[in-house]
Design an enzyme around this catalytic site. Structure first.
Site, PDB file in Angstrom:
ATOM      1  N   HIS A 142     -79.372  -8.100 -38.555  1.00  0.00           N
ATOM      2  CA  HIS A 142     -80.393  -8.387 -39.557  1.00  0.00           C
ATOM      3  C   HIS A 142     -81.032  -9.748 -39.288  1.00  0.00           C
ATOM      4  CE1 HIS A 142     -76.761 -10.459 -40.889  1.00  0.00           C
ATOM      5  NE2 HIS A 142     -77.560 -11.295 -41.564  1.00  0.00           N
ATOM      6  N   ARG A 193     -61.559 -13.359 -44.321  1.00  0.00           N
ATOM      7  CA  ARG A 193     -62.427 -14.421 -43.812  1.00  0.00           C
ATOM      8  C   ARG A 193     -63.430 -14.808 -44.897  1.00  0.00           C
ATOM      9  NH1 ARG A 193     -67.502 -13.744 -39.819  1.00  0.00           N
ATOM     10  NH2 ARG A 193     -67.944 -15.946 -39.424  1.00  0.00           N
TER      11      ARG A 193
END
Length: 719
Positions: A648, A710
């Site tokens: 993206h 994460r």
């Protein structure tokens, strides 16, 4: 170094014989107690080689105080001392107070001015009549100067002084001022004894009623008091009546305590070196007072632990009024309490102990412990940066000067107003800003100070020092101490630290210190900004792992942990679909929490302005950003939730992406791949930020997280 300040009592120094001047000058003073003011008087006498004899040592003072007529005890002691002296026509007696007196010059000048008066006895003068106003009409008029007699100081030949006091038969509590006044206003006695007044303040300067007339005069490594009304330089300065604070101020300079040429001349006297032998370190009781919600309390305890002083010579008294802080106190004591000789804690559950009684209790713990040499009082909002503070503090009661960054606020007042509140002294700004460095006698200290144990036991033995119907606890303490003749000092000889702003501290979050970037920006930076951030430009710490992708240190490890914990505590993670309610549109929605959801959007914008904008302006000359952003959020990647992010473009001019935890410790896999350049950053460093263009050139994807969790903090930034 630690400093021993034993008051001296007698200086048998001779003065040089000068032609045509009276010789054999003897200074007589009454001192039933060795106060700080008495020690100051003797230091100034020693400097000029005066011979001083002290009367009344060991007696109980029965002469009242300056607020009411009294002082007859002084005359009784003087009369007795004079009767023991041989009648010498040229022997000169200087009789003065000592607790509030400073010599500004030496015997030679004093005797010369005395001789020039043409009289056998010279009294100090005042603008105010005391204690009986009805006697005003009986005072002789003077051509120029003060008209009224001051009994706090006079100089005269021995035979004349003997005659003057020979008729004293009063009580110790009777008025010495009235006794000498009645002699002076009696024309026959005034003439026979040959008495005059020092009306133009050439010998004596009484401060009461004359504060606007007196200024400091700095000259040739000396300081004098100058009477600007009469353009005279008095030899003796007397803080009579309610002018004790003013003579304390002048005594910070006169006669050469501090000058522009030498700086502080007394600050390094009588230093006693502290060796490495722990048993030689004085025992200190540290009183910690947590009286309100306080930011960075965990850091406060870290600094307390890091004080360079043997822990087995320290006792701790901790008063915690805030339930919010019980966790930090308990954590500190569990980890380190055993290092100290003793620990006493009064917690928020101690309903019978308020802030005033806790301070009285802390001081009394030291007062009752004969092994306690010092009590070190420190409030939780104090940022004590100097690890050697305890070794440095030296006076009976001394405060290390601390300030508030960017402001003239400090933990001392240079003067008091007429109603006992703050007033700015002439030297306050110079002291706070470090243009005048020394140890300063001041009327008010707060927040952090050291009190000598012997002073607690003898100088200020009263249990309750902090209570008052009209003053807060700190003001009441300072008033109580000063009323006992004990001086308060502040030192700016070293840099000690600062004080936090606590007025607007909120406790509604898990890690409330994250919200302190506006109120306490220096402490925020020390706690939450990467320790190498300031070296980014100097040492070229910015790396370029991919074309036009910049990598630099931004957050500390603590900041990363706190952001993660704050978001998990909030817990309202998005489901990976953009709903638009969080402040902006995401091209590729993530599992995230936006900063505005936790009330952090203003703080985050400030953080971007202070720590990201300067980097962009260096990297892209001519480009300036206001760091406007509607999308600031923390992303969470988990293998079973959202492990990756498809390719993206970001909806931004540029993007920052800060790693909030550590690969192969907290998670496996992960990273960011810039597809156009076939370049990946697969091991982001915790606290380091990636910065890259958003909309056009840097088409990218989030690589799969294969294990653990994460976290990254992301901002889409437009000009």
């Amino acid at each position: 170094n630690s400093r021993s300040t034993k008051p001296l009592s007698f200086f048998p120094f001779t003065i040089s014989h000068t032609a045509r001047l009276p010789t054999d000058l003897l200074v007589l003073t009454v001192a039933t107690a060795e106060t700080d003011g008495f020690s100051r008087f003797l230091r100034s006498a020693k400097l000029f080689n005066y011979t001083v004899k002290v009367l009344g040592r060991g007696e109980e003072w029965q002469g009242g105080d300056y607020m009411a007529p009294g002082g007859g005890q002084r005359i009784r002691l003087l009369k007795a001392a004079l009767e023991e002296m041989k009648e010498e026509q040229e022997k000169t007696i200087l009789f003065i107070d000592s607790y509030d007196v400073v010599f500004a010059s030496g015997p030679k000048e004093l005797l010369k001015k005395f001789q020039q008066s043409g009289h056998r006895v010279v009294f100090s003068s005042e603008t105010l009549i005391w204690p009986d106003r009805h006697l005003e009409d009986k005072y002789p008029h003077v051509r120029e100067g003060n008209r009224f007699l001051g009994a706090g100081g006079f100089i005269g030949y021995l035979p004349n002084v003997k005659t003057m006091v020979a008729d004293w038969t009063g009580e110790d509590h009777d008025s010495d001022q009235l006794f000498f006044t009645n002699i002076y206003i009696n024309p026959e006695k005034r003439k026979s004894i040959n008495i005059t007044l020092d009306s133009r303040c050439r010998l004596f300067q009484n401060l009461n009623g004359a504060l606007d007339e007196v200024v400091l005069k700095f000259e040739d490594s000396r300081v004098r008091a100058r009477n600007v009304l009469y353009d005279t330089l008095p030899v003796i300065v007397h803080g009579n009546g309610p002018t004790k604070l003013q003579v304390n101020y002048l005594g910070n300079y006169i006669p050469k305590v501090w000058t522009f040429e030498t700086g502080c001349t007394e600050c390094h006297q009588n230093l006693r070196p502290l060796t490495g032998i722990q048993s030689e370190f004085p025992q200190v009781t540290i009183g910690v007072f947590i009286q309100q919600p306080t930011p960075f309390l965990a850091v406060f305890f870290e600094r307390l632990l890091n004080l360079q002083y043997p822990k087995n010579r320290l006792k701790l008294f901790i008063y915690n009024q805030e339930s919010h802080h019980k966790k930090q106190v308990d954590s500190f004591l569990e980890g380190h309490g055993g290092l100290y000789q003793d620990v006493k804690v009064v917690g928020p559950e101690g309903a019978d102990t308020d802030s005033i009684s806790s301070r009285n209790l802390g001081l009394d713990l030291c007062r009752q412990d004969k092994q306690c040499k010092y009590f070190f009082s420190v409030d939780s909002e104090v940022v004590l940066k100097n690890k050697d503070t305890l070794k440095i503090l030296i006076e009976p009661i001394v405060a290390p000067m601390i300030t508030r960054p960017g402001r003239l606020w400090s933990n001392f007042w240079g003067a008091l107003s007429a109603d006992g509140f703050y007033a700015r002294s002439e030297d306050y700004v110079d002291i706070v800003q470090g243009r005048r460095v020394g140890v300063w006698n001041v009327p008010y200290i707060s927040s952090v100070y050291l009190v000598k144990g012997d002073v607690l036991r003898s100088g200020i033995p009263d249990y309750d020092l902090f209570s008052s119907d009209t003053q807060d606890a700190d003001m009441a303490f300072c008033t109580s101490v000063r009323s006992k003749g004990v001086f308060l000092y502040v030192t700016n000889m070293h840099t000690f630290g600062r004080i936090l702003s606590v007025e607007n501290y909120q406790t509604k979050h898990l890690h409330n210190d994250l919200w302190q970037i506006f109120e306490n920006p220096v402490d925020f930076e020390e706690r939450y900004i990467h320790p190498n951030y300031s070296l980014i430009m100097k040492n070229k710490l910015i790396e370029t792992p991919c074309p036009d992708v910049y990598w630099f240190p931004m957050f500390s490890e603590v900041a990363c942990d706190h952001f993660v914990q704050e978001m998990e505590h909030f817990g309202q993670w998005s489901g990976g679909a953009d709903t638009g309610h969080r402040g902006g549109y995401e091209n590729v929605p993530t599992i995230d929490i936006h900063m505005n959801q936790v009330g952090y959007e203003k703080e985050w914008h400030k953080l971007l302005l202070d720590y990201v904008a300067p980097i962009t302006e260096k990297l892209f000359p001519g480009y300036y950003t206001k760091c406007e952003s509607n999308l600031n959020f923390v992303v969470r990647y988990k293998p079973d939730e959202q492990p990756l992010l498809r390719p993206h473009h970001d909806a931004s001019t540029f993007t920052i992406n800060v790693a909030l935890n550590t690969k192969d410790v907290d998670y496996q896999g992960g990273g960011c791949r810039f597809i156009r350049y076939n370049c990946s950053v697969e091991a982001p460093r915790k606290g380091w930020s990636l910065m890259h263009p958003g909309r056009l050139t840097h088409y990218h994807e989030g690589l799969p997280t294969t294990g653990g969790v994460r976290y990254i903090a992301v901002s889409f930034i437009d000009p």
